[in-house]
Design a protein around this motif. Structure first.
Motif, mmCIF file in Angstrom:
data_model
loop_
_atom_site.group_PDB
_atom_site.id
_atom_site.type_symbol
_atom_site.label_atom_id
_atom_site.label_comp_id
_atom_site.label_asym_id
_atom_site.label_seq_id
_atom_site.Cartn_x
_atom_site.Cartn_y
_atom_site.Cartn_z
ATOM 1 N N ASP A 87 141.633 -31.018 41.201
ATOM 2 C CA ASP A 87 141.401 -30.957 42.656
ATOM 3 C C ASP A 87 140.269 -30.005 42.986
ATOM 4 O OD1 ASP A 87 143.477 -32.727 42.958
ATOM 5 O OD2 ASP A 87 144.987 -31.173 43.385
ATOM 6 N N GLU A 90 137.097 -31.683 42.041
ATOM 7 C CA GLU A 90 136.732 -32.720 43.015
ATOM 8 C C GLU A 90 136.210 -32.092 44.298
ATOM 9 O OE1 GLU A 90 140.216 -35.034 43.513
ATOM 10 O OE2 GLU A 90 139.884 -36.274 41.706
ATOM 11 N N SER A 91 136.873 -30.983 44.756
ATOM 12 C CA SER A 91 136.389 -30.283 45.946
ATOM 13 C C SER A 91 134.983 -29.741 45.720
ATOM 14 C CB SER A 91 137.346 -29.157 46.311
ATOM 15 O OG SER A 91 136.865 -28.421 47.420
ATOM 16 N N LEU A 93 132.903 -30.926 43.627
ATOM 17 C CA LEU A 93 132.008 -32.084 43.552
ATOM 18 C C LEU A 93 131.613 -32.548 44.947
ATOM 19 C CD1 LEU A 93 130.566 -34.262 41.911
ATOM 20 C CD2 LEU A 93 132.703 -35.583 41.922
ATOM 21 N N ARG A 94 132.638 -32.628 45.852
ATOM 22 C CA ARG A 94 132.309 -33.028 47.219
ATOM 23 C C ARG A 94 131.372 -32.023 47.880
ATOM 24 N NH1 ARG A 94 137.860 -34.503 47.101
ATOM 25 N NH2 ARG A 94 138.443 -32.489 48.023
ATOM 26 N N GLU A 95 131.651 -30.726 47.668
ATOM 27 C CA GLU A 95 130.762 -29.713 48.229
ATOM 28 C C GLU A 95 129.360 -29.844 47.648
ATOM 29 O OE1 GLU A 95 132.556 -25.985 47.519
ATOM 30 O OE2 GLU A 95 134.182 -26.254 48.993
ATOM 31 N N SER A 96 129.309 -30.103 46.330
ATOM 32 C CA SER A 96 127.999 -30.276 45.686
ATOM 33 C C SER A 96 127.277 -31.495 46.243
ATOM 34 C CB SER A 96 128.175 -30.404 44.170
ATOM 35 O OG SER A 96 128.781 -29.241 43.629
ATOM 36 N N GLU A 97 128.043 -32.602 46.439
ATOM 37 C CA GLU A 97 127.420 -33.803 47.016
ATOM 38 C C GLU A 97 126.913 -33.520 48.418
ATOM 39 O OE1 GLU A 97 130.424 -36.739 46.771
ATOM 40 O OE2 GLU A 97 130.048 -37.247 44.660
ATOM 41 N N SER A 98 127.746 -32.798 49.228
ATOM 42 C CA SER A 98 127.303 -32.443 50.576
ATOM 43 C C SER A 98 126.062 -31.558 50.527
ATOM 44 C CB SER A 98 128.434 -31.726 51.321
ATOM 45 O OG SER A 98 128.007 -31.322 52.598
ATOM 46 N N GLN A 101 123.143 -33.687 49.649
ATOM 47 C CA GLN A 101 122.695 -34.462 50.808
ATOM 48 C C GLN A 101 121.933 -33.583 51.788
ATOM 49 O OE1 GLN A 101 126.204 -36.276 52.390
ATOM 50 N NE2 GLN A 101 126.391 -37.783 50.744
#
Length: 278
Positions: A87, A90-91, A93-98, A101
């Motif tokens: 988790d 994944e968090s 990863l999402r922060e990295s993706e954000s 972007q």
């Protein structure tokens, strides 16, 4: 002996033979069941051995189950830790993706800003070159204007004397005009009056018509240059009507007499009056 008795006798004989055979068979197969049960290798010893084996197996099973439970608990703990780590990853990863972007958007914005600044720089460079050319041109114009200014300064200095003379002459004329006005006012004359006694060119309208007395009131008066004895021409729609002779004047209106000898129609309120007709 009857037949029935004979039949029973035969049956009894047969059964006796059968029981004898069974007795012989049982006697032949007879065993000591006590020895079989209580002997060293008897059934009791076997049962005890099997019971001990079962107890050992149960203990082993309990130890194995406990070990399995511990291992399952450890696995569950490790799985929970791994799930938590997953988790977190994944968090992240999402922060990295954000973040990626945002960085991409920022990069795009910076690229656009860079292009805009490059275009602005090119424009400013062109404007700078044009301004340099304008500066050179204006410097030349300034030099020309400076030379022209020197020339005009000399002319101005030479004209100052003429201006002073004209100022002195103007003061003299102003004094004379003031004196003339005092004389005219003392004589009761109006400078707006024409020199030949004729009224100035003015026009107005008929305000009131007094037919019994043959008098009319018009909308122009003393301030418009009318004096007693002046004549006014009356027209309507471009057609001549009659002539009036001024009898009394006020600042903004006058009373005039209708001259019947010149009448070509009847005077009405709203008719146009002129001091002269071309």
């Amino acid at each position: 002996m009857t037949l029935l008795g004979k039949s029973f006798s035969v049956i009894i004989l047969l059964l006796s033979g059968v029981f004898m055979v069974l007795a012989l068979a049982v006697n032949a197969s007879h065993r000591n069941w006590r020895d079989v049960v209580l002997g060293p290798t008897g059934l009791k010893a076997q049962i005890e051995t099997i019971a001990r084996t079962n107890e050992q197996l149960r203990d082993s099973r309990a130890r194995t189950q406990a070990s399995l439970d511990r291992e399952q608990a450890a696995r569950r703990t490790a799985l929970a830790a791994l799930q938590t780590q997953l988790d977190q990853l994944e968090s992240q990863l999402r922060e990295s993706e954000s973040t990626v972007q945002q960085l991409q958007a920022k990069s795009t914005e910076l690229a656009q800003t860079d292009r805009a600044r490059a275009e602005e720089l090119e424009k400013m460079t062109a404007d700078n070159a044009r301004l340099r050319e304008q500066i050179r041109t204006e410097q030349q114009d300034r030099d020309t204007l400076f030379a022209r200014t020197l020339e005009l300064t000399d002319q101005m200095n030479s004209l100052r004397g003429v201006v002073q003379l004209q100022q002195d002459r103007n003061d003299q004329l102003h004094t004379q005009v003031t004196r003339y006005k005092e004389v005219v006012d003392a004589a009761g004359l109006n400078m707006n009056d024409p020199l030949d006694g004729a009224p100035p060119e003015r026009n107005g309208t008929v305000l009131v018509v007094n037919r019994p007395r043959k008098l009319v009131e018009v909308s122009i008066g003393y301030d418009d240059g009318l004096r007693n004895g002046h004549y006014l021409e009356v027209t309507r729609g471009g057609r001549y009507v009659t002539r009036l002779k001024v009898r009394e004047t006020e600042p903004d209106r006058a009373v005039a007499e209708i001259m019947r000898d010149y009448s070509e129609g009847v005077v009405e309120e709203g008719d146009r009056v002129d001091t002269s007709i071309e």
